[in-house]
Write an enzyme that holds these catalytic residues in place. Structure first.
Site, PDB file in Angstrom:
ATOM      1  N   LYS A 178      15.137  25.995  10.311  1.00  0.00           N
ATOM      2  CA  LYS A 178      15.304  24.634  10.488  1.00  0.00           C
ATOM      3  C   LYS A 178      15.278  24.517  12.350  1.00  0.00           C
ATOM      4  CE  LYS A 178      17.616  23.115   6.538  1.00  0.00           C
ATOM      5  NZ  LYS A 178      18.750  22.547   5.783  1.00  0.00           N
TER       6      LYS A 178
ATOM      7  N   GLN B 230      24.646  22.103   7.248  1.00  0.00           N
ATOM      8  CA  GLN B 230      23.998  22.861   6.137  1.00  0.00           C
ATOM      9  C   GLN B 230      25.137  23.021   4.797  1.00  0.00           C
ATOM     10  OE1 GLN B 230      21.333  23.674   5.916  1.00  0.00           O
ATOM     11  NE2 GLN B 230      21.258  25.011   4.271  1.00  0.00           N
TER      12      GLN B 230
ATOM     13  N   ASP C 108      19.550  14.327   7.197  1.00  0.00           N
ATOM     14  CA  ASP C 108      19.620  14.646   5.821  1.00  0.00           C
ATOM     15  C   ASP C 108      19.253  13.805   4.758  1.00  0.00           C
ATOM     16  OD1 ASP C 108      19.334  17.586   4.946  1.00  0.00           O
ATOM     17  OD2 ASP C 108      21.635  17.562   5.480  1.00  0.00           O
TER      18      ASP C 108
HETATM   19  N1  GUN Z   1      21.456  23.044   1.566  1.00  0.00           N
HETATM   20  C1  GUN Z   1      20.773  23.344   0.800  1.00  0.00           C
HETATM   21  N2  GUN Z   1      19.579  22.279   0.783  1.00  0.00           N
HETATM   22  C2  GUN Z   1      20.144  21.383   1.922  1.00  0.00           C
HETATM   23  C3  GUN Z   1      19.528  20.454   2.927  1.00  0.00           C
HETATM   24  O1  GUN Z   1      18.437  20.138   2.292  1.00  0.00           O
HETATM   25  N3  GUN Z   1      20.483  20.101   3.646  1.00  0.00           N
HETATM   26  C4  GUN Z   1      21.812  20.737   3.943  1.00  0.00           C
HETATM   27  N4  GUN Z   1      22.322  20.012   4.980  1.00  0.00           N
HETATM   28  N5  GUN Z   1      22.137  21.804   3.178  1.00  0.00           N
HETATM   29  C5  GUN Z   1      21.331  22.131   2.109  1.00  0.00           C
END
Ligand code: GUN
Length: 277
Positions: free
Chosen positions: A51, A95, A118
């Site tokens: 990311k 996350q 998100d």
């Molecule tokens: N963990 C697995 N996929 C995601 C996601 O799309 N966003 C977040 N914040 N955590 C994750």
């Protein structure tokens, strides 16, 4: 022969479009994603790193906060409060999964809906369900882009979504409805699942079980979108769909890896570019 939907190429195209948009509108210095990770989950570390790299690629800022495994909920909530207040931070991503002592729902609700890139905050989930503007969960938003950019018509089609998670199944169903598909949501208690899936012109599978969907679930000519990703004993990756068994029946199908996966980060970047305070 089924058309193979190339998520890697489509996600690259989206990131390149975003990069140009950021450059042309001089947004680089105005946008900054704060990425928060609590604990040592190795998969999360890889995702968080990807990311940050994506932010760098499209030319926006990022900040990362790596908190120890024993972080308390109050400590995480006060960091979120600080990031909510910070005008230089335009997007916040915590996350998941979080360590067991922290309640994920409480954390998600604390993020300002305006910075919730998100799309997990109940305000954004609600906005999607009543057709208002807001951040949309990245994986389902990416699937809509995959379909549109592959010239697959959605309007009027029978769409079956297998899986009802808050992150994929439910928002996916809402997005397909918004595109005027006829939508059925299935889950572990659905009776006669193969029969229901066989109705689908577009079948979207997010159940988290390796190679669960075989040819008995597929209508001739269906489009199949596989959200699952699993590591097999031989070290290779597979999805929720038994690709070799299903592909010969499909008009189009996403591979694993290289289908839905790369789209999640591309759509996260798209949400980050739309975020401004
Ligand atoms: N963990 C697995 N996929 C995601 C996601 O799309 N966003 C977040 N914040 N955590 C994750």
């Amino acid at each position: 022969m089924a058309k193979i939907i190339d998520g890697k190429a489509i996600s690259q195209q989206i990131k390149d479009e975003l990069k140009s948009y950021v450059e042309e509108n001089d947004l680089g210095k105005k946008l900054c994603l704060a990425v928060v990770q609590a604990g040592e989950d190795p998969a999360s570390k890889v995702y968080v790193n990807n990311k940050k790299k994506a932010c760098e690629y499209i030319g926006i800022g990022s900040q990362s906060f790596e908190l120890p495994e024993d972080t308390t909920q109050d400590e995480l909530l006060s960091l979120i409060d600080r990031l909510n207040e910070d005008e230089t931070v335009t997007g916040i991503l915590v996350q998941l999964p979080l360590p067991g002592q922290i309640d994920e729902d409480t954390v998600i609700r604390r993020i300002s809906p305006k910075k919730d890139v998100d799309g997990f905050h109940p305000m954004n989930v609600g906005a999607l369900s009543i057709g208002e503007k807001g951040f949309v969960s990245c994986t389902p938003a990416g699937i809509i882009e995959l379909l549109k950019r592959s010239d697959i018509e959605i309007e009027g089609k029978e769409c079956v979504v297998v899986g009802r998670s808050n992150i994929v199944g439910k928002p996916m169903s809402m997005l397909m409805l918004r595109e005027n598909a006829t939508v059925t949501i299935c889950h572990s208690r659905t009776r006669k699942l193969p029969e229901v899936c066989k109705r689908a012109d577009i079948l979207i599978v997010a159940i988290g079980k390796p190679k669960f969907i075989d040819h008995t679930y597929i209508k001739d000519g269906a489009v199949v979108i596989d959200v699952g990703i699993h590591r097999m004993e031989n070290g290779k990756l597979c999805g929720d769909v038994d690709y070799e068994d299903v592909a010969p029946l499909c008009s189009a199908i996403t591979p694993v890896p290289g289908g839905v996966g790369p789209m999640t980060i591309a759509m996260l970047m798209s949400n980050c570019v739309q975020a401004d305070c």
